[in-house]
Design a protein around this motif. Structure first.
Motif, PDB file in Angstrom:
ATOM      1  N   ASP A 181       0.843  -1.200   0.000  1.00 46.30           N
ATOM      2  CA  ASP A 181       0.000   0.000   0.000  1.00 46.30           C
ATOM      3  C   ASP A 181       0.881   1.254   0.000  1.00 46.30           C
ATOM      4  OD1 ASP A 181       0.934  -0.636   2.491  1.00 46.30           O
ATOM      5  OD2 ASP A 181      -1.010  -0.618   3.494  1.00 46.30           O
ATOM      6  N   LYS A 189      -0.110   4.537   1.641  1.00 45.24           N
ATOM      7  CA  LYS A 189      -0.043   4.718   3.089  1.00 45.24           C
ATOM      8  C   LYS A 189       1.392   4.795   3.581  1.00 45.24           C
ATOM      9  CE  LYS A 189      -4.322   2.321   4.262  1.00 45.24           C
ATOM     10  NZ  LYS A 189      -4.860   1.088   4.843  1.00 45.24           N
ATOM     11  N   ALA A 190       2.326   4.274   2.770  1.00 48.41           N
ATOM     12  CA  ALA A 190       3.712   4.190   3.228  1.00 48.41           C
ATOM     13  C   ALA A 190       4.525   5.432   2.869  1.00 48.41           C
ATOM     14  CB  ALA A 190       4.379   2.947   2.649  1.00 48.41           C
ATOM     15  N   LEU A 191       3.923   6.340   2.081  1.00 46.82           N
ATOM     16  CA  LEU A 191       4.626   7.584   1.738  1.00 46.82           C
ATOM     17  C   LEU A 191       4.090   8.719   2.598  1.00 46.82           C
ATOM     18  CD1 LEU A 191       4.520   7.191  -2.144  1.00 46.82           C
ATOM     19  CD2 LEU A 191       6.552   6.991  -0.698  1.00 46.82           C
ATOM     20  N   LEU A 192       4.914   9.737   2.834  1.00 42.52           N
ATOM     21  CA  LEU A 192       4.467  10.889   3.611  1.00 42.52           C
ATOM     22  C   LEU A 192       3.754  11.865   2.670  1.00 42.52           C
ATOM     23  CD1 LEU A 192       7.702  11.639   5.707  1.00 42.52           C
ATOM     24  CD2 LEU A 192       5.847  10.063   6.226  1.00 42.52           C
ATOM     25  N   PRO A 193       2.425  12.046   2.842  1.00 43.40           N
ATOM     26  CA  PRO A 193       1.697  12.889   1.886  1.00 43.40           C
ATOM     27  C   PRO A 193       2.115  14.358   1.938  1.00 43.40           C
ATOM     28  CG  PRO A 193       0.252  12.189   3.675  1.00 43.40           C
ATOM     29  CD  PRO A 193       1.537  11.440   3.845  1.00 43.40           C
ATOM     30  N   TRP A 194       2.740  14.772   3.054  1.00 45.71           N
ATOM     31  CA  TRP A 194       3.104  16.191   3.189  1.00 45.71           C
ATOM     32  C   TRP A 194       4.516  16.461   2.671  1.00 45.71           C
ATOM     33  CZ3 TRP A 194       2.049  12.900   7.216  1.00 45.71           C
ATOM     34  CH2 TRP A 194       3.140  12.462   7.954  1.00 45.71           C
ATOM     35  N   ARG A 195       5.184  15.426   2.196  1.00 50.73           N
ATOM     36  CA  ARG A 195       6.502  15.654   1.628  1.00 50.73           C
ATOM     37  C   ARG A 195       6.456  15.379   0.127  1.00 50.73           C
ATOM     38  NH1 ARG A 195      11.877  14.325   4.889  1.00 50.73           N
ATOM     39  NH2 ARG A 195      11.284  14.919   6.998  1.00 50.73           N
ATOM     40  N   TYR A 211       3.971  16.101  -5.071  1.00 49.80           N
ATOM     41  CA  TYR A 211       3.510  15.361  -3.895  1.00 49.80           C
ATOM     42  C   TYR A 211       3.028  13.984  -4.348  1.00 49.80           C
ATOM     43  CZ  TYR A 211       3.710  19.685  -1.212  1.00 49.80           C
ATOM     44  OH  TYR A 211       4.144  20.804  -0.581  1.00 49.80           O
ATOM     45  N   SER A 263       0.373  12.492  -3.887  1.00 48.83           N
ATOM     46  CA  SER A 263      -1.007  12.513  -4.376  1.00 48.83           C
ATOM     47  C   SER A 263      -1.108  12.999  -5.809  1.00 48.83           C
ATOM     48  CB  SER A 263      -1.849  13.406  -3.470  1.00 48.83           C
ATOM     49  OG  SER A 263      -1.251  14.668  -3.352  1.00 48.83           O
ATOM     50  N   GLU A 264      -0.039  13.624  -6.309  1.00 52.00           N
ATOM     51  CA  GLU A 264      -0.075  14.102  -7.692  1.00 52.00           C
ATOM     52  C   GLU A 264       0.519  13.067  -8.655  1.00 52.00           C
ATOM     53  OE1 GLU A 264       0.619  18.819  -7.366  1.00 52.00           O
ATOM     54  OE2 GLU A 264       2.203  17.629  -6.485  1.00 52.00           O
ATOM     55  N   GLU A 319      -1.288   7.271  10.398  1.00 54.78           N
ATOM     56  CA  GLU A 319      -1.277   5.995   9.676  1.00 54.78           C
ATOM     57  C   GLU A 319      -0.232   5.046  10.293  1.00 54.78           C
ATOM     58  OE1 GLU A 319      -2.992   4.531   7.168  1.00 54.78           O
ATOM     59  OE2 GLU A 319      -1.603   2.899   7.584  1.00 54.78           O
ATOM     60  N   ARG A 379       1.118   2.445   9.218  1.00 52.84           N
ATOM     61  CA  ARG A 379       2.139   2.061   8.250  1.00 52.84           C
ATOM     62  C   ARG A 379       3.358   2.990   8.334  1.00 52.84           C
ATOM     63  NH1 ARG A 379       1.773  -2.372   6.850  1.00 52.84           N
ATOM     64  NH2 ARG A 379       0.403  -2.589   5.074  1.00 52.84           N
ATOM     65  N   LEU A 380       3.077   4.287   8.596  1.00 49.72           N
ATOM     66  CA  LEU A 380       4.185   5.247   8.652  1.00 49.72           C
ATOM     67  C   LEU A 380       5.088   4.972   9.856  1.00 49.72           C
ATOM     68  CD1 LEU A 380       2.418   8.576   7.610  1.00 49.72           C
ATOM     69  CD2 LEU A 380       3.904   7.094   6.255  1.00 49.72           C
ATOM     70  N   VAL A 411       7.362   2.295   8.740  1.00 47.74           N
ATOM     71  CA  VAL A 411       8.437   2.873   7.916  1.00 47.74           C
ATOM     72  C   VAL A 411       9.501   3.482   8.833  1.00 47.74           C
ATOM     73  CG1 VAL A 411       8.982   4.722   6.281  1.00 47.74           C
ATOM     74  CG2 VAL A 411       6.972   3.295   5.900  1.00 47.74           C
ATOM     75  N   LYS A 467       8.942  14.401  12.486  1.00 45.58           N
ATOM     76  CA  LYS A 467       8.890  14.183  11.043  1.00 45.58           C
ATOM     77  C   LYS A 467       7.666  13.389  10.607  1.00 45.58           C
ATOM     78  CE  LYS A 467      13.819  14.577  10.455  1.00 45.58           C
ATOM     79  NZ  LYS A 467      15.085  13.878  10.171  1.00 45.58           N
ATOM     80  N   PRO A 517       3.587  16.451  11.617  1.00 45.89           N
ATOM     81  CA  PRO A 517       3.051  16.857  10.316  1.00 45.89           C
ATOM     82  C   PRO A 517       1.767  16.132   9.962  1.00 45.89           C
ATOM     83  CG  PRO A 517       5.273  15.933  10.077  1.00 45.89           C
ATOM     84  CD  PRO A 517       4.972  15.954  11.530  1.00 45.89           C
ATOM     85  N   TRP A 558       0.190  20.874   0.834  1.00 46.63           N
ATOM     86  CA  TRP A 558       0.188  19.482   0.370  1.00 46.63           C
ATOM     87  C   TRP A 558      -1.206  18.882   0.368  1.00 46.63           C
ATOM     88  CZ3 TRP A 558      -1.387  15.899   4.086  1.00 46.63           C
ATOM     89  CH2 TRP A 558      -1.362  16.338   5.415  1.00 46.63           C
ATOM     90  N   GLN A 559      -2.087  19.402   1.247  1.00 43.28           N
ATOM     91  CA  GLN A 559      -3.446  18.861   1.281  1.00 43.28           C
ATOM     92  C   GLN A 559      -4.247  19.296   0.067  1.00 43.28           C
ATOM     93  OE1 GLN A 559      -5.573  19.640   4.903  1.00 43.28           O
ATOM     94  NE2 GLN A 559      -5.361  17.478   5.342  1.00 43.28           N
ATOM     95  N   ALA A 600      -3.052  19.625  -2.775  1.00 46.23           N
ATOM     96  CA  ALA A 600      -2.614  18.749  -3.859  1.00 46.23           C
ATOM     97  C   ALA A 600      -3.365  17.428  -3.820  1.00 46.23           C
ATOM     98  CB  ALA A 600      -1.111  18.497  -3.741  1.00 46.23           C
ATOM     99  N   GLN A 601      -3.792  17.037  -2.600  1.00 39.53           N
ATOM    100  CA  GLN A 601      -4.452  15.748  -2.432  1.00 39.53           C
ATOM    101  C   GLN A 601      -5.861  15.747  -3.020  1.00 39.53           C
ATOM    102  OE1 GLN A 601      -4.031  14.835   1.678  1.00 39.53           O
ATOM    103  NE2 GLN A 601      -3.225  12.818   1.263  1.00 39.53           N
TER     104      GLN A 601
END
Lengths: 267, 255
Positions: free
Chosen positions: A95, A98-104, A144, A146-147, B149, B151-152, B155, B169, B173, B250-251, B253-254
């Motif tokens: 997934d 879920k494993a990526l940071l959406p804010w980075r 990002y 999401s893009e 999450e 999952r993070l 990671v 980090k 955020p 960033w939101q 962009a989501q």
């Protein structure tokens, strides 16, 4: 070719296993998920694990990652017991969203692994650029997650894992959510990345063709509780090719054998 | 900004202008005694007078100071406590019932207690404002930290990140949209409590100005103070929105 030399060691069984399961049993919530699993993965080996759903493939991977501790038995990494996850072992989760940071951004996500590895901020940009180029995302550094498309996000996750400079790469159905074309492209990219880095890989998948196409060895698990049911060495020439490898008589023989095994477990 | 948005904005200004015109009409017709209701013209004149003499500046500065200190104290404490409670399931189970008891407590009920302990001082105001403003921030932070999450965290474990790095980090955020929403709610609470404290404790600020003006039947000054408080609330809220928009790019962009 360092990886070719390593492969020879694998085949001759000369090297000590990088990851070794020794009589591993895992009980979660009163249920035995994995029972008495013994398994050695040689340095530089590409091991694929297949099996019906619920057979404990992902669990086995999480044990190898140090995310779970066995109830009894041992998991060793380079001869040392695994007590917790370590930076030399990178995990590519299925997934990716879920494993990526959406804010980075893409660059920021790769940077996370470099920061954790203690790389200075002066050294990072060049390394990030290099890693993003390696996975084919050189023009997407400031996007990002999401893009980005699913395939691109999974590439990004792989780039972050490569930033850990792992000795072992654990991949949990990494292409399960992607379409067939993207999937084949990524299979070949993973093969060349692994050949270049010489990393050991444990690759979990439910796609039998994918397992044979990628692996040096394929292990089929039996469910309830999870244990090894079949073990097939894959003696197909490398580099592999999406057309000729899949048409190879040996490929077809292995495919038949594996399908029969899975069919039998489902009855 | 597109055409439709521009039209809506123009319409909303027209409505506001309509209300002012209505107010002027009521004042001109003397439907309410001028002792109690000045027209917008008189309120405006009072504003101009207050600012040119410097009186209103110092009152405005006083209120902004109370509000800012209380809000900042609430933010720092709220985020810190919320982070501690939110990142541990055990803490949430233990502490949640106490929070549920304290949260609906009207802050006005705390004021006499605060006065008894701290007197009619700036410290009392700081305590009361911070106490009232901390809840939205703390509860939002708890929620934000609890919703990271999982999952993070895996990671982070596989990267062997330090505890501190995980908080700064990953968790912070990830919780930032919740935290910023809580901080925005608290801004209003802080303004309200600043005025209340100034009125009750006679501290320098717009609240005190409004009270004195009312007692002296200086209705124009009273309205000037009220208008200024409205503007303060509006401007701080807009500033907060801009900050949120920037921090949470960033939101966007989501979506």
């Amino acid at each position: 070719m360092a990886s070719a030399a390593k492969r020879l060691e694998v085949l001759s069984g000369a090297a000590t296993p990088q990851i070794a399961f020794d009589g591993v049993t895992l009980v979660l919530g009163g249920k035995t998920i994995i029972e008495n699993l013994s398994l050695g993965v040689q340095p530089g080996e590409f091991l694929c694990i297949v099996g019906a759903s619920g057979c404990g493939k992902t669990t086995a991977l999480r044990l190898a990652a140090g995310l779970y501790q066995p109830t009894s038995g041992k998991v060793n990494f380079d001869g040392q017991p695994m007590r917790e996850p370590r930076r030399e072992i990178a995990i590519v989760f299925q997934d990716y969203g879920k494993a990526l940071l959406p804010w980075r951004t893409a660059a920021g996500n790769v940077s996370l692994a470099l920061e954790a590895g203690g790389m200075t901020s002066a050294e990072r940009p060049a390394r990030i650029e290099e890693l993003l180029r390696t996975v084919g995302l050189p023009d997407h550094a400031s996007k990002y997650p999401s893009e980005m498309s699913g395939g691109m996000q999974q590439r990004l996750q792989i780039a972050r894992c490569l930033a850990q400079e792992p000795k072992t790469l654990l991949m949990d159905e990494p292409f399960g959510a992607l379409d067939a074309m993207t999937r084949q492209g990524l299979q070949d990219e993973v093969l060349s990345l692994v050949a270049a880095s010489g990393a050991t890989v444990i690759f979990v998948t439910h796609d039998l063709d994918e397992a044979i196409y990628l692996g040096d060895r394929v292990i089929g698990l039996l469910p309830h509780p999870g244990r090894i049911g079949i073990e097939l060495p894959v003696n197909l020439p490398r580099p592999r090719d999406q057309l000729s490898t899949r048409e190879h008589p040996e490929f077809l023989r292995l495919r038949r054998q594996l399908f029969d095994f899975i069919k039998a477990t489902e009855q | 900004m597109n055409r439709a948005a521009l039209l809506w904005r123009v319409a909303s200004f027209a409505v506001a202008a309509g209300f002012v015109a209505l107010w002027q009409l009521i004042a001109n017709l003397k439907l309410v005694s001028p002792v109690f209701l000045p027209g917008p013209d008189r309120a405006w004149a009072s504003l101009v007078r207050g600012f040119s003499s410097g009186d209103l500046w110092s009152k405005l500065a006083g209120t902004l100071e109370h509000m800012a200190y209380g809000w900042l104290a609430a933010s720092i404490a709220g985020i810190a406590i919320g982070a501690i409670i939110g990142s541990s399931r055990r803490m949430r189970t233990y502490v949640a019932p106490s929070l549920e008891f304290l949260r609906p407590l009207p802050v006005s009920a705390i004021i006499p207690v605060a006065i008894a302990m701290l007197g009619l001082t700036q410290a009392m105001a700081l305590f009361v404002i911070a106490f009232g403003a901390i809840w939205p921030i703390m509860l939002a932070t708890i929620h934000g930290f609890a919703a990271v999450e999982p999952r993070l965290y895996e990671v982070a474990r596989s990267l062997q990140m330090s505890r501190l790095a995980v908080i700064f980090k990953i968790a912070l955020p990830s919780a930032s949209p919740d935290i910023l929403a809580g901080m925005r709610l608290s801004l209003t609470v802080a303004l309200i409590l600043s005025v209340v404290c100034e009125i009750l404790a006679g501290l320098d600020g717009l609240g005190h100005w409004v009270l004195l003006s009312a007692r002296a039947f200086r209705s124009a000054d009273l309205f000037a103070g009220v208008i200024l408080l409205g503007v303060t609330g509006y401007v701080t809220s807009v500033a907060m929105s801009l900050a949120e928009h920037r921090l949470l790019a960033w939101q966007a962009a989501q979506r």
